[in-house]
Design an enzyme around this catalytic site. Structure first.
Site, short mmCIF file in Angstrom:
data_model
loop_
_atom_site.label_atom_id
_atom_site.label_comp_id
_atom_site.label_asym_id
_atom_site.label_seq_id
_atom_site.Cartn_x
_atom_site.Cartn_y
_atom_site.Cartn_z
N ARG A 139 0.83 -1.21 0.00
CA ARG A 139 0.00 0.00 0.00
C ARG A 139 0.86 1.26 0.00
O ARG A 139 0.55 2.24 0.67
CB ARG A 139 -0.96 0.05 1.20
CG ARG A 139 -1.82 -1.17 1.38
CD ARG A 139 -2.91 -1.29 0.33
NE ARG A 139 -3.67 -2.50 0.56
CZ ARG A 139 -3.36 -3.69 0.04
NH1 ARG A 139 -2.34 -3.81 -0.78
NH2 ARG A 139 -4.09 -4.74 0.31
N SER A 164 -11.30 0.88 3.96
CA SER A 164 -10.51 0.49 5.14
C SER A 164 -9.87 1.72 5.75
O SER A 164 -9.20 2.48 5.05
CB SER A 164 -9.41 -0.48 4.76
OG SER A 164 -9.97 -1.66 4.25
N GLU A 215 -5.16 4.83 6.92
CA GLU A 215 -4.89 4.66 5.50
C GLU A 215 -5.22 5.93 4.70
O GLU A 215 -4.49 6.28 3.77
CB GLU A 215 -5.70 3.46 4.97
CG GLU A 215 -5.21 2.95 3.64
CD GLU A 215 -5.83 1.60 3.26
OE1 GLU A 215 -5.43 0.58 3.84
OE2 GLU A 215 -6.71 1.59 2.39
P1 NAP Z 1 -9.56 -9.66 4.92
O1 NAP Z 1 -9.75 -10.47 3.69
O2 NAP Z 1 -10.46 -9.86 6.09
O3 NAP Z 1 -8.05 -9.81 5.39
C1 NAP Z 1 -7.62 -9.18 6.59
C2 NAP Z 1 -6.09 -9.25 6.62
O4 NAP Z 1 -5.70 -10.59 6.53
C3 NAP Z 1 -5.42 -8.52 5.48
O5 NAP Z 1 -4.24 -7.98 6.00
C4 NAP Z 1 -5.10 -9.60 4.49
O6 NAP Z 1 -3.92 -9.32 3.78
C5 NAP Z 1 -4.84 -10.78 5.40
N1 NAP Z 1 -5.19 -12.05 4.76
C6 NAP Z 1 -6.41 -12.66 4.71
N2 NAP Z 1 -6.33 -13.83 4.07
C7 NAP Z 1 -5.04 -13.98 3.70
C8 NAP Z 1 -4.32 -14.99 3.00
N3 NAP Z 1 -4.94 -16.10 2.55
N4 NAP Z 1 -3.00 -14.79 2.79
C9 NAP Z 1 -2.39 -13.69 3.23
N5 NAP Z 1 -3.00 -12.69 3.90
C10 NAP Z 1 -4.32 -12.83 4.14
O7 NAP Z 1 -9.52 -8.12 4.56
P2 NAP Z 1 -10.69 -7.08 4.27
O8 NAP Z 1 -10.47 -5.94 5.16
O9 NAP Z 1 -12.05 -7.75 4.19
O10 NAP Z 1 -10.31 -6.63 2.79
C11 NAP Z 1 -10.43 -7.54 1.70
C12 NAP Z 1 -9.25 -7.35 0.78
O11 NAP Z 1 -9.30 -6.04 0.22
C13 NAP Z 1 -7.90 -7.48 1.50
O12 NAP Z 1 -7.01 -8.13 0.64
C14 NAP Z 1 -7.51 -6.05 1.72
O13 NAP Z 1 -6.12 -5.84 1.81
C15 NAP Z 1 -8.09 -5.39 0.49
N6 NAP Z 1 -8.32 -3.96 0.64
C16 NAP Z 1 -7.46 -3.11 -0.04
C17 NAP Z 1 -7.61 -1.73 0.06
C18 NAP Z 1 -6.68 -0.85 -0.70
O14 NAP Z 1 -5.98 -1.30 -1.58
N7 NAP Z 1 -6.63 0.41 -0.40
C19 NAP Z 1 -8.61 -1.21 0.85
C20 NAP Z 1 -9.46 -2.09 1.52
C21 NAP Z 1 -9.29 -3.46 1.42
P3 NAP Z 1 -3.87 -8.30 2.52
O15 NAP Z 1 -4.20 -6.95 3.02
O16 NAP Z 1 -2.47 -8.43 2.05
O17 NAP Z 1 -4.83 -8.84 1.52
#
Ligand code: NAP
Length: 347
Positions: free
Chosen positions: A170, A247, A343
């Protein structure tokens, strides 16, 4: 109406609808930029000089503190095209003002997979590389080829390749150097490299479960996109109905000793090992355990379906957002001794 090629920027522009948290505030000056040529003319003829500048995309990652006494440049450069193709990949270019989700949808309908995991991330194409958006195991850096940005000091257009962008989790050179805040470089278009050797990335538990529920054993890119959209729609509030900025905190990455200490005290803590040996924690889990899921402070709260998202329940100001942010940070620090960093950008 926004500024035209020949007119001065608009004065006293209401920004409430230009940020997805729907926070109140006005820009002293505001101009909508619809082409790179217009931006170049704007730099040379209007010479914003020492005026504070802020570059606005979709306003989906922004906390407005109130009135902004500078110039807001709203990037609305549209358009997308196949810029090239070889045996390895399709090279696809889009204007910085294109909606990210619409652009992803267009690539998929063209039969060019690769961006499907990033479906429904709010914001614009130009904002995507700045914070290296990522979701469900894919970061935009992995599909990035190059971008064009206008150097607002010289008026020249500069090309940034992947190395020049210095991508991290990020993170990019635009954040590292503070250019996303001072508007030194304004991104006008981005080119993506979509490899023809495509592989599904469907390992995240929620996506795998969604595909399994639909009895899809070997998903194609459009099926993965549909699963991502379904999961996100279930969990995340639509800013058009419930104002929010996605987020609100980064998922913290901690050293092994800290992760071990936390896992001993909280065996259910989600903890994902990183290539550098550290561990990534789920900020939403920490916030929920600290008691903030669905809990309000004044007119803002942490969303009941996803504790990582702060929502405006109506009439909130930037000060309300900061108050809740600090309360959540304090309680997560008290309980876990882990620091949460926000963020969004604060203006
Ligand atoms: P989530 O899927 O509940 O995941 C929460 C955390 O666990 C995140 O840090 C995610 O890593 C990690 N995680 C979950 N499963 C994983 C796996 N199989 N391997 C490695 N790491 C894992 O997250 P959420 O808040 O509902 O968001 C869904 C996705 O959207 C996430 O990937 C999140 O990063 C992404 N997102 C991105 C942005 C952005 O780019 N600005 C904003 C909001 C959400 P990661 O963060 O590396 O995926």
């Amino acid at each position: 109406m926004a500024a035209t090629d020949s007119g001065w920027p608009l004065a006293g522009f209401d920004l409430a609808r230009a940020n997805t948290l729907a926070l109140p505030g006005h820009a002293a000056l505001y101009a909508e930029i619809t082409s790179a040529d217009q931006l170049a003319r704007f730099v040379s003829e209007r010479s914003p000089g020492s005026l504070r500048r802020f570059v606005l995309g979709g306003g989906s990652n922004l906390v407005l503190s109130g009135d902004f006494d500078g110039l807001v440049l709203h990037m609305a450069i549209g358009g997308h095209e196949l810029a090239g193709e070889d045996d390895e990949a399709w090279y696809v270019r889009a204007g910085a003002g294109e909606s990210w989700h619409d652009f992803v949808g267009w690539t998929l309908t063209q039969g060019w997979p690769g961006l499907e995991n990033l479906s429904l991330i709010p914001g614009t194409v130009g904002a995507a590389p700045i914070q290296n958006i990522g979701a469900y195991g894919l970061e935009v850096a992995e599909r990035f080829h190059s971008l064009t940005a206008c150097d607002m000091d010289s008026g020249e257009f500069v090309r940034f390749d992947r190395a020049a962008c210095r991508f991290g989790y990020r993170d990019s050179v635009f954040k590292q150097e503070g250019w996303h805040l001072d508007g030194r470089f304004v991104i006008t278009d981005v080119t993506f490299l979509l490899p023809k050797a495509w592989q599904a990335l469907a390992g995240y538990a929620e996506i795998a479960a969604e595909l399994a529920a639909q009895s899809i054993a070997s998903a194609d890119a459009r099926q993965i996109a549909a699963a991502v959209v379904a999961v996100r729609r279930r969990k995340l509030p639509d800013p058009a109905q419930i104002p929010n900025a996605g987020s609100f905190f980064h998922n913290p990455v901690v050293d092994v000793a800290t992760a071990g200490r936390l896992r001993a005290a909280y065996p259910a803590l989600p903890c994902y090992p990183q290539a550098d040996g550290r561990c990534k924690l789920a900020a939403g889990w920490l916030i929920e355990q600290a008691g903030w899921k669905g809990k309000a402070l004044g007119p803002v709260s942490m969303y009941e379906k996803q504790a990582l998202v702060m929502i405006n329940r109506g009439g909130a100001t930037g000060a309300d957002v900061r108050a809740l942010m600090q309360a959540v940070q304090r309680d997560v620090m008290d309980k876990f001794a882990v620091a949460l960093t926000p963020e969004p950008i604060f203006l």
